[in-house]
Enzyme design. Structure first.
Site, PDB file in Angstrom:
ATOM      1  N   ALA A 229      15.252 -13.231 159.102  1.00 22.55           N
ATOM      2  CA  ALA A 229      14.376 -13.349 159.908  1.00 22.55           C
ATOM      3  C   ALA A 229      13.333 -12.338 159.821  1.00 22.55           C
ATOM      4  O   ALA A 229      13.351 -11.004 159.999  1.00 22.55           O
ATOM      5  CB  ALA A 229      13.746 -14.275 161.134  1.00 22.55           C
ATOM      6  N   HIS A 230      11.934 -11.679 158.883  1.00 23.18           N
ATOM      7  CA  HIS A 230      11.409 -10.738 158.772  1.00 23.18           C
ATOM      8  C   HIS A 230      10.422 -10.753 159.882  1.00 23.18           C
ATOM      9  O   HIS A 230      10.722 -11.627 161.236  1.00 23.18           O
ATOM     10  CB  HIS A 230       9.938 -11.504 158.032  1.00 23.18           C
ATOM     11  CG  HIS A 230       8.835 -10.360 157.294  1.00 23.18           C
ATOM     12  ND1 HIS A 230       8.271  -9.878 158.623  1.00 23.18           N
ATOM     13  CD2 HIS A 230       8.574  -9.618 157.058  1.00 23.18           C
ATOM     14  CE1 HIS A 230       7.354  -8.770 158.493  1.00 23.18           C
ATOM     15  NE2 HIS A 230       8.242  -8.589 156.883  1.00 23.18           N
TER      16      HIS A 230
END
Length: 400
Positions: A229-230
């Protein structure tokens, strides 16, 4: 003419990072004269398994197309004499050696400027030509560890993880190519060459980009995230579908609004828990499990098609085979072929560097010392007697 057809580079290069940088210059038309040390059988890349036989390997093919080869022992006076004659008619000396080696073997600007004051000496080393690690060998894996990349990569509960590709090596090659071209431009303008001190370490540190800026200015401490995930944009990560994985990214608010329609949750677009970047980041532990349940209900294709239709950034997580057969890969002419005396037709990926409308042409990687007659005779003007003399003096070592 090709964009770099008037550029001549003497490349004292080996393995991956250096040859990767110069192969794109060769694809653009530069004459890259690859100097291979006969004492070790030439570039070590010729022997990298698993697809290697004799002095040929598919690894070597990937990094050395469109180049010329000259087997030359720089440790002998005769070999050094040939090298110096090449410097006189060259634009750059390009190398990827340990940081202290260019000075030791005499290929820095100060060593060569008396031969050609416009020569550019671009040295791509592991740690640079100064600093406490100057004399250490630098390899991609080591640099990914030292520069913090591995600590950033992988799942939170897993071990630090290396990138699946040698990204420090390849990025370092690109940085070296940019530096070399900038040096040649300045030398042609000013009449004076220079050293270009490029390193894999500098490259790896430079690619820390905004996480480094966040840390230096706000004390940010990066952490590994679940499903890649960012760190701040939610959702922007991998999701598991019924039959595989896909990436969905909402890097703009409009993408989130479109996503809510595709997943049939339009009310979430204005939900105060999820309405903005900040809301979704603050409530990621609530939102992401809900999204994971939804994406698990259908196949990758059943999600990717409507998401693409809605212009939401998305892609299936392909394996290498799928990436190479991706329709966009074919449409962009990213697969090229060369003919090789051992392997027959060799297929590989094209250079991503594009200049103008003319497509690059591709020629297989050279056999060791294959271009000696042309380089020694046509370029340097040696006659048969001079070549024989140099051969007897060990300039070319044991020839293949």
């Amino acid at each position: 003419m090709k964009p770099l057809q008037d550029v001549r580079i003497i490349a004292v290069e080996q393995y991956g990072a250096g040859p990767f940088g110069s192969v794109h210059l060769a694809d653009l038309g530069a004459e890259v004269i690859k100097i291979e040390d006969p004492r070790v059988g030439g570039d070590v890349g010729r022997y990298v398994p698993p697809y290697a036989e004799g002095e040929d390997s598919l690894f070597f093919e990937a990094f050395n197309r469109n180049k010329s080869s000259l087997s030359l022992d720089l440790a002998t006076p005769a070999g050094r004499a040939v090298f110096e004659d090449l410097v006189k008619v060259g634009d750059a000396v390009y190398s990827n050696l340990r940081g202290d080696v260019p000075a030791k073997i005499g290929i820095t600007y100060d060593d060569l400027k008396h031969l050609n004051p416009r020569i550019v000496c671009c040295s791509l080393t592991g740690f640079g030509m100064t600093g406490p690690r100057q004399q250490e060998p630098g390899y991609d894996y080591v640099l990914q560890a030292l520069a913090g990349w591995m600590d950033l990569t992988g799942d939170p509960d897993g071990p630090p993880t290396k990138s699946g590709l040698s990204m420090v090596d390849y990025s370092g090659g690109f940085v070296a190519a940019i530096s070399l071209l900038a040096g040649i431009h300045a030398a042609r303008r000013d009449g004076v060459g220079m050293d270009c001190d490029v390193s894999l370490y500098d490259t790896a540190m430079g690619l820390l980009t905004y996480p480094a800026t966040w840390h230096l200015n706000a004390g940010f401490r990066p952490v590994r995230t679940r499903h890649s995930a960012h760190p701040s944009l939610v959702p922007f990560q991998a999701f598991e579908a019924q039959d595989g994985w896909l990436v969905v990214g909402c890097a703009k608010e409009k993408f989130w609004q479109r996503l809510t329609d595709v997943i049939e949750r339009p009310e979430w677009a204005d939900d105060p828990r999820f309405a903005t970047f900040a809301d979704r980041d603050r409530n990621r532990d609530l939102l992401l499990p809900l999204l994971e349940e939804i994406f698990a209900e259908r196949t990758v294709a059943e999600w990717v098609e409507p998401l693409r239709a809605a212009s939401v950034p998305t892609a299936p997580i392909n394996d290498v085979e799928a990436a190479l057969t991706e329709p966009h890969t074919i449409a962009r002419d990213l697969l090229v072929e060369t003919e090789h005396p051992r392997y027959g037709t060799v297929r590989q990926v094209a250079s991503p560097v594009r200049v103008g409308a003319e497509r690059p042409t591709y020629r297989r990687a050279p056999l060791r010392h294959e271009d000696a007659d042309r380089l020694l005779g046509d370029l340097l003007g040696y006659d048969e007697a001079r070549v024989s003399e140099l051969t007897e003096q060990g300039a070319f070592g044991d020839l293949p």
